[in-house]
Design a protein around this motif. Structure first.
Motif: not given
Length: 275
Positions: A93, A115, A117-118, A198-199, A234, A241
């Motif tokens: 993340q 993954a 993430c953001d 993933l965002c 998350f 998530f």
């Protein structure tokens, strides 16, 4: 739960491990540490061995030689070696995604899934992405940390807990040393493992428009956008998530004998189950 302190080159790295099965590593962002993943641990550890850790300078870890980000990939490598993990799914993340991306470039044979993430840390900015990101950097430069990392509708108690967890960090975005080596997004593709972007749609630091451009350049990757969430999807939308990460693990065949633990609240059905 197992935990320990690993002495690496110029640092002491705190780690925790919970559950059994194929390994999943959770790499936190600049405002977090191992404790920030409290909404992921239960769901992900039911059929996997979940590893959380503190980057050097964060939480209980110590950055003895002051290298900061320059040593993050070395530290992760040392941790996986110490825990005898040959291959892991990596979930990063924000800042932690930079660590995971760098490791994936260095040792793709040890990555089961990735993954992002953001985050776009560790990804070189094309002209189109730079235009979007320059505007985002200007718009967020003077915001308080909570305004930067949480969406507008995040509960007040979540903001309070975030502040408490972050208070244990010595490093922050102002004093963190080192940098990530950035590689073009296209270089991530074709390494033999699935890649998820993933965002949160309301992410102010890494606007969804920039993430869409980067993801389109990574062959074989896919993008999941989470509505009503900001930079910390998350925390803000843990059901969506977690179910998305569990689906990634299934896609990679990186799930233990107990099977995945989808909530189904977000519309997912475990493989072999009935709709």
């Amino acid at each position: 739960m197992d935990s320990g302190m690993l002495a690496t080159a110029g640092a002491e790295i705190y780690w925790q491990a919970l559950g059994e099965g194929p390994a999943v590593v959770l790499a936190h962002g600049v405002g977090g540490n191992h404790a920030i993943w409290y909404r992921q641990i239960d769901a992900l550890s039911r059929s996997n061995r979940v590893i959380t850790f503190d980057h050097r300078g964060f939480g209980l870890s110590r950055d003895l030689d002051g290298r900061g980000r320059d040593a993050f990939i070395d530290d992760l490598t040392a941790l996986l070696d110490h825990l005898d993990i040959a291959k892991a799914a990596l979930v990063g993340q924000s800042m932690g995604a930079g660590t995971c991306i760098g490791f994936a470039h260095r040792a793709p044979e040890r990555v089961a899934a990735l993954a992002i993430c953001d985050s776009l840390h560790g990804i070189a900015e094309s002209a189109e992405i730079k235009t979007i990101m320059d505007a985002a950097r200007a718009n967020t430069a003077d915001l308080a940390q909570i305004e930067r990392v949480l969406g507008a509708n995040a509960p007040r108690e979540l903001a309070a807990l975030y502040r408490q967890i972050a208070s244990f960090n010595i490093a922050d975005r102002h004093n963190l040393a080192g940098r990530f080596d950035a590689c073009p997004a296209v270089d991530l593709g074709g390494k033999g493992f699935p890649i998820l972007f993933l965002c949160g749609v309301e992410d102010r630091l890494f606007p969804i428009e920039a993430v869409r451009v980067a993801q389109a350049e990574v062959a074989g990757s896919f993008l999941v956008e989470i509505n009503d969430a900001g930079h910390s999807a998350f925390l803000e939308a843990p059901t969506q998530f977690n179910d998305t990460i569990l689906s990634l693990l299934q896609m990679a065949g990186h799930v233990g004998k107990a099977g995945a633990a989808h909530s189904n609240a977000a519309g997912y059905v475990p493989v072999g189950g009935a709709a």
